[in-house]
Scaffold this motif. Sequence first.
Motif, PDB file in Angstrom:
ATOM      1  N   MET A 253      -2.373   2.432 -14.374  1.00 27.42           N
ATOM      2  CA  MET A 253      -1.435   3.544 -14.474  1.00 27.42           C
ATOM      3  C   MET A 253      -0.717   3.763 -13.146  1.00 27.42           C
ATOM      4  O   MET A 253      -1.349   3.958 -12.117  1.00 27.42           O
ATOM      5  N   PHE A 254       0.612   3.662 -13.197  1.00 23.32           N
ATOM      6  CA  PHE A 254       1.427   3.973 -12.025  1.00 23.32           C
ATOM      7  C   PHE A 254       1.826   5.451 -12.151  1.00 23.32           C
ATOM      8  O   PHE A 254       2.859   5.787 -12.705  1.00 23.32           O
ATOM      9  N   SER A 255       0.969   6.310 -11.650  1.00 27.43           N
ATOM     10  CA  SER A 255       1.155   7.748 -11.880  1.00 27.43           C
ATOM     11  C   SER A 255       2.105   8.401 -10.880  1.00 27.43           C
ATOM     12  O   SER A 255       2.601   9.501 -11.105  1.00 27.43           O
ATOM     13  N   THR A 256       2.385   7.693  -9.787  1.00 29.60           N
ATOM     14  CA  THR A 256       3.178   8.307  -8.705  1.00 29.60           C
ATOM     15  C   THR A 256       4.492   7.572  -8.485  1.00 29.60           C
ATOM     16  O   THR A 256       4.518   6.347  -8.462  1.00 29.60           O
ATOM     17  N   VAL A 257       5.568   8.334  -8.359  1.00 29.96           N
ATOM     18  CA  VAL A 257       6.816   7.773  -7.834  1.00 29.96           C
ATOM     19  C   VAL A 257       6.846   8.206  -6.373  1.00 29.96           C
ATOM     20  O   VAL A 257       7.107   9.356  -6.050  1.00 29.96           O
ATOM     21  N   GLY A 258       6.505   7.250  -5.465  1.00 27.66           N
ATOM     22  CA  GLY A 258       6.214   7.635  -4.081  1.00 27.66           C
ATOM     23  C   GLY A 258       7.326   7.370  -3.094  1.00 27.66           C
ATOM     24  O   GLY A 258       8.491   7.166  -3.453  1.00 27.66           O
ATOM     25  N   ASP A 259       6.930   7.335  -1.810  1.00 26.93           N
ATOM     26  CA  ASP A 259       7.887   7.250  -0.703  1.00 26.93           C
ATOM     27  C   ASP A 259       8.685   5.948  -0.728  1.00 26.93           C
ATOM     28  O   ASP A 259       9.885   5.947  -0.412  1.00 26.93           O
ATOM     29  N   LEU A 260       8.031   4.831  -1.031  1.00 31.29           N
ATOM     30  CA  LEU A 260       8.734   3.539  -0.983  1.00 31.29           C
ATOM     31  C   LEU A 260       9.866   3.509  -2.009  1.00 31.29           C
ATOM     32  O   LEU A 260      11.009   3.145  -1.692  1.00 31.29           O
ATOM     33  N   PHE A 261       9.538   3.878  -3.243  1.00 35.35           N
ATOM     34  CA  PHE A 261      10.536   3.882  -4.317  1.00 35.35           C
ATOM     35  C   PHE A 261      11.670   4.846  -3.972  1.00 35.35           C
ATOM     36  O   PHE A 261      12.852   4.483  -4.010  1.00 35.35           O
ATOM     37  N   ASN A 262      11.292   6.081  -3.619  1.00 37.13           N
ATOM     38  CA  ASN A 262      12.302   7.121  -3.363  1.00 37.13           C
ATOM     39  C   ASN A 262      13.167   6.798  -2.154  1.00 37.13           C
ATOM     40  O   ASN A 262      14.384   7.011  -2.168  1.00 37.13           O
TER      41      ASN A 262
END
Length: 703
Positions: A253-262
């Motif tokens: 589960m990829f539950s987080t849209v984090g710093d790298l993506f954003n």
Amino acid sequence: MERKSFFDTPIEFLKGVGPSKADVLKKELKIFTYGDLIQHYPFRYIDRTRFYRINEISPDLQYIQLRGQIVEKQILGDVRKKRLVATLKDDRGGHLELIWFQGIKFVEKNIHIGKEYIVFGKPNFFNLKPSLPHPELELVAEAKKEFQTALQPVYSSTEKLKLFFLDSKGLMRLVYTVLQQVAQYIEETLPPDIVNQYKLLSKKEAIIQIHFPTDPKLLQRAQVRLKFEELFFVQLRLLFNKQVKKRLHNGNMFSTVGDLFNSFYKNHLPFELTNAQKRVVKEIRQDTYSGLQMNRLLQGDVGSGKTVVALLIMLLAADNGFQSCMMAPTEILAIQHYNSLCSLLKPMGIDVGLLTGSTRKKQREHLHEALMSGELKLLVGTHALIEDKVQFQNLGMVIIDEQHRFGVEQRAKLWKKNTKPPHILVMTATPIPRTLAMTLYGDLDVSIIDELPAGRKPISTLHKFENHRLRLFGFLKEEIAKGRQVYIVYPLIEESEKMDYLDLMNGYEHIAKTFPVPEYRVSIVHGKMKAQEKDMEMERFKRGETHIMVATTVIEVGVNVPNATVMVIENAERFGLSQLHQLRGRVGRGAEQSYCILMTSHKLSSEAKIRLDTMVRTNNGFEISEVDLKLRGPGDIEGTQQSGVLDLKLADLSKDQQLLIEARKVVEQILENDPSLIQEKNLNLRLYFRNKGVNEITWEKIS
């Protein structure tokens, strides 16, 4: 005897077969059992209701059936060129020569003067006089004992089979014999409500009518019934496996849209995503958040921006503590992806690994360590990625580019590189017709990027003839003067004795004379060059050191030169639609107007005209793929041969699209109402899985 054992009976036990005929049936037609023989369907039918008179024979008749007496027979010619000639006389006094060049002794022994025969064959005319070479002969007295049918089935045979008297007529007799024994054991395979809803013939009636039709309408109904069944079970297998996979295999589960993506999305995207790209990212995001393993196909034309979508998903995986790998079919394409990702991620200081067959030992060791420690989050490579030595700390996302170029077993090795199966994103720049996607990739969820990035101009495609060549060269010089570059692609490497097409080497010499140094620089690339030489020439072109690249289709995949604005395809009539579209996709990568010029002679087949007109009319890869499917059929579309799904005996995806859509709709309804197929009306479907063993879900089944 049980139904199953009857149909599994080895073919050698059928009356009239025996060991020697069985051996040739197995080798030539893959007929091993009674069931295989029953599924060797006729490929056409001949109307045997009409008997012609000899004086009615004309050159426009493809096949004729006659009735008459053999009044004479003789062997003519010398030892090397013998022929048997028999004379047939009909009731109107007409005479016709029947001729055999092979099997003379056998035929001569079995032809009886004075006997009345039914004769069937293809007429041949010499000096306006008709004859029948190698006709089928049947004694009138014995013909009545055969299975009578107005539409005689014609079965595919081979020269080897004919040596064993297993021509179409011989195979028809075997089919008739086997049906006499097993027809009563043919049971219904479809749910009864489906048979009733669509007014389908029963399985037993359909099998009898497909081989020995009593009238054209029943033949058509038999074909519809058996085609529907084939497509129904293809869809049932795919969709049932798809739901089983989703039930059995939990995903990371990829539950987080984090710093790298954003950070990348907000600060480093080189261009605004198209709505299609945003939609696809959202679909993948939902999959990776569901807790189930993703198996998704991403279709997008050349230059539609699949790589950026892939990068965003890899960053999403990294934000959630997972590693990603991208596998490409060639080293050139892997290096191109690697360079693209490095360029996009440079401002963020994120490392990307590259692993190919050319990666040096020391660099490999460093990559292995970085993967095992989890330090390296993104890896690009060729099939070198599947080696056992390549181990990940926590592989969460696998992206496969142009997956049809990899075998099933190769792909499966990647799935096993993590304790919990990674999410799978399969990408292709080859647009796939809807019906083909529903069969080849029916167990995958499908995403489509159907928009080009902003600022891209549609490629202008023109069809020109040889008499336009001087104007073409003038146009190329104008483009080069603007600082642009040009591809010129040829279909051949060396001159062919049989074909008068321009070949690559002659073309290169002609181009070099027309565009002389030092004002112009021309490079050449083809498949017979050493990999190092080829890469060097491609790099020179990419750096802008050469103005024109003369090449074969080796540049179809793997070269990205935004400054190249013209693609000239010589002898374009020799290329398939898919290949023409892929070649055209090599230009139009930058913001400048690009052109694809299709050069041909005036002499074109009707099919070639359709291909060229389609290219000129549209840039839409999906529309082109539909035309390509109709022209070539599914068996010739790249990648379908290895799928195993397209082993269809009757159905044709290019012609039976509506049947396929209907079959899939029915399967979806059945599985929605009865996911485990436990209802009594669906028990024969459950039996189908038990007999086929397809409920044994393995990684190899993922395609």
